[in-house]
Design an enzyme around this catalytic site. Structure first.
Site, PDB file in Angstrom:
ATOM      1  N   MET A  90       8.873  -1.886  -1.793  1.00 62.03           N
ATOM      2  CA  MET A  90       9.986  -1.464  -2.755  1.00 62.03           C
ATOM      3  C   MET A  90       9.610  -3.100  -3.628  1.00 62.03           C
ATOM      4  O   MET A  90      10.990  -3.258  -4.247  1.00 62.03           O
ATOM      5  CB  MET A  90      10.528  -0.729  -3.259  1.00 62.03           C
ATOM      6  CG  MET A  90      10.511   0.271  -2.570  1.00 62.03           C
ATOM      7  SD  MET A  90       8.814   1.015  -2.795  1.00 62.03           S
ATOM      8  CE  MET A  90       9.778   2.471  -3.499  1.00 62.03           C
ATOM      9  N   HIS A 109       1.003   5.017  -2.874  1.00 60.11           N
ATOM     10  CA  HIS A 109       1.959   5.642  -3.696  1.00 60.11           C
ATOM     11  C   HIS A 109       1.482   6.986  -3.809  1.00 60.11           C
ATOM     12  O   HIS A 109       0.393   7.756  -3.919  1.00 60.11           O
ATOM     13  CB  HIS A 109       0.991   4.977  -5.129  1.00 60.11           C
ATOM     14  CG  HIS A 109       1.926   5.130  -6.367  1.00 60.11           C
ATOM     15  ND1 HIS A 109       3.019   4.389  -6.307  1.00 60.11           N
ATOM     16  CD2 HIS A 109       2.072   5.654  -7.347  1.00 60.11           C
ATOM     17  CE1 HIS A 109       4.257   4.684  -7.365  1.00 60.11           C
ATOM     18  NE2 HIS A 109       3.124   5.969  -8.132  1.00 60.11           N
ATOM     19  N   ASP A 141      -3.064  -5.494  -6.444  1.00 57.73           N
ATOM     20  CA  ASP A 141      -3.760  -7.119  -7.875  1.00 57.73           C
ATOM     21  C   ASP A 141      -2.560  -7.328  -7.751  1.00 57.73           C
ATOM     22  O   ASP A 141      -0.886  -6.934  -7.267  1.00 57.73           O
ATOM     23  CB  ASP A 141      -4.527  -6.938  -8.055  1.00 57.73           C
ATOM     24  CG  ASP A 141      -4.250  -5.518  -9.569  1.00 57.73           C
ATOM     25  OD1 ASP A 141      -3.208  -5.304  -9.353  1.00 57.73           O
ATOM     26  OD2 ASP A 141      -4.764  -5.595  -9.946  1.00 57.73           O
ATOM     27  N   GLU A 142      -1.902  -7.843  -9.277  1.00 57.67           N
ATOM     28  CA  GLU A 142      -0.947  -8.773  -9.765  1.00 57.67           C
ATOM     29  C   GLU A 142       0.042  -7.739 -10.624  1.00 57.67           C
ATOM     30  O   GLU A 142       0.990  -7.682 -10.959  1.00 57.67           O
ATOM     31  CB  GLU A 142      -1.010  -9.821 -10.865  1.00 57.67           C
ATOM     32  CG  GLU A 142      -1.867 -10.976  -9.636  1.00 57.67           C
ATOM     33  CD  GLU A 142      -3.174 -11.142  -9.604  1.00 57.67           C
ATOM     34  OE1 GLU A 142      -4.118 -10.352 -10.040  1.00 57.67           O
ATOM     35  OE2 GLU A 142      -3.726 -12.086  -9.166  1.00 57.67           O
ATOM     36  N   GLU A 174       0.298  11.440   2.325  1.00 57.72           N
ATOM     37  CA  GLU A 174       0.192   9.803   2.972  1.00 57.72           C
ATOM     38  C   GLU A 174      -0.190   9.749   3.985  1.00 57.72           C
ATOM     39  O   GLU A 174      -1.219   8.906   3.897  1.00 57.72           O
ATOM     40  CB  GLU A 174       1.813   9.682   1.937  1.00 57.72           C
ATOM     41  CG  GLU A 174       1.750   9.761   0.357  1.00 57.72           C
ATOM     42  CD  GLU A 174       2.868   9.078   0.453  1.00 57.72           C
ATOM     43  OE1 GLU A 174       3.135   7.843   0.625  1.00 57.72           O
ATOM     44  OE2 GLU A 174       3.534   9.210  -0.437  1.00 57.72           O
TER      45      GLU A 174
HETATM   46  C1  GAR Z   1       6.396   6.932  -0.005  1.00 53.83           C
HETATM   47  O1  GAR Z   1       6.673   7.920  -0.476  1.00 53.83           O
HETATM   48  C2  GAR Z   1       5.756   5.820  -0.672  1.00 53.83           C
HETATM   49  O2  GAR Z   1       4.173   6.379  -1.239  1.00 53.83           O
HETATM   50  C3  GAR Z   1       6.082   5.018  -1.417  1.00 53.83           C
HETATM   51  O3  GAR Z   1       7.451   5.181  -1.592  1.00 53.83           O
HETATM   52  C4  GAR Z   1       7.457   5.662  -0.138  1.00 53.83           C
HETATM   53  C5  GAR Z   1       8.010   5.443   1.235  1.00 53.83           C
HETATM   54  O4  GAR Z   1       8.399   6.339   2.163  1.00 53.83           O
HETATM   55  N1  GAR Z   1       5.556   4.223  -2.300  1.00 53.83           N
HETATM   56  C6  GAR Z   1       6.132   3.724  -3.210  1.00 53.83           C
HETATM   57  O5  GAR Z   1       6.814   4.645  -4.215  1.00 53.83           O
HETATM   58  C7  GAR Z   1       5.283   2.557  -4.036  1.00 53.83           C
HETATM   59  N2  GAR Z   1       5.101   2.398  -5.488  1.00 53.83           N
HETATM   60  P1  GAR Z   1       8.572   5.820   4.153  1.00 53.83           P
HETATM   61  O6  GAR Z   1       9.038   4.605   3.964  1.00 53.83           O
HETATM   62  O7  GAR Z   1       8.710   7.184   4.162  1.00 53.83           O
HETATM   63  O8  GAR Z   1       6.760   5.475   3.985  1.00 53.83           O
END
Ligand code: GAR
Length: 204
Positions: A90, A109, A141-142, A174
């Site tokens: 994050m 994401h 990317d950026e 995911e």
């Molecule tokens: C996941 O849902 C991932 O897609 C999200 O954080 C979570 C982490 O879960 N990522 C974002 O929102 C990035 N913008 P995890 O620690 O159990 O993998």
């Protein structure tokens, strides 16, 4: 053998799914050479230690973005990382970080980008009333949650879903999508035409 570097900030379920698939040979010719967290309290770090993987905590709090990124990149380079996988990391990467690994940084994401970038994407999608939700694995990317898309998985939003059940079904996807994307980037042949990734063939 390709070296994966995992960056995470939280519970690490995406990291665990990747680790499981590496161990099962479902992500071929790859190993996780380092798991790095910017947060001391990340559950993912404890899981990585249980799996006897090398871990490193590099707290980001109070540090300038690029100063922290330089520490992270040095650690990735020390561990000869070929592909960086952001798994619930994050923190926005600095343009300098992105330049060190061109098309070698992936992010996951929990939405069908470009819908609902940023924090709490599943809640944003639920509140918006979408009928189809999902997840995206993309090159970094950026810009936040922005680079070319590698894999997307879609699911239907059910009438009896609440934010939690929806987020849980997205998370299942995911865990499938990330390993698929890693295999494609490591072992597939593809062209990147602008933002568009066109798969030519998969070796495995
Ligand atoms: C996941 O849902 C991932 O897609 C999200 O954080 C979570 C982490 O879960 N990522 C974002 O929102 C990035 N913008 P995890 O620690 O159990 O993998």
């Amino acid at each position: 053998m390709k070296n994966l570097g995992i960056l995470l900030s939280g519970r690490g379920s995406n990291f665990e799914a990747i680790a499981k698939n590496v161990a099962a040979g479902k992500i071929c010719d790859a190993r996780i050479s380092i798991v790095i967290s910017n947060r001391t309290d990340a559950g993912g770090v404890a899981k990585a230690r249980e799996l006897a993987l090398e871990t490193l905590v590099l707290p980001s709090k109070g540090k300038a973005r690029e100063e922290h990124d330089r520490e992270v990149v040095a650690a990735l380079q020390n561990h000869k990382v070929d592909l960086v996988c952001l798994a619930g990391y994050m923190r926005l990467l600095s343009p300098w970080f992105v330049k060190q690994f061109p098309h070698r940084i992936l992010n996951i994401h929990p939405s069908l980008l470009p819908a609902f970038p940023g924090l709490e994407a599943q809640e944003q999608a639920f509140a918006y009333g979408v009928k189809v939700a999902g997840c995206t694995v993309h090159f970094v990317d950026e810009e936040l949650d922005h680079g070319p898309i590698i894999v997307q998985k879609a699911i239907s939003v059910l009438d009896n879903d609440d934010e939690k059940t929806l987020a849980a079904r997205i998370l299942e996807q995911e865990h499938i999508a990330y390993s698929e994307a890693i295999n494609l980037v490591l072992h597939g042949a593809y062209d990147l035409i602008g933002r568009k990734l066109v798969v030519k063939s998969m070796q495995k």
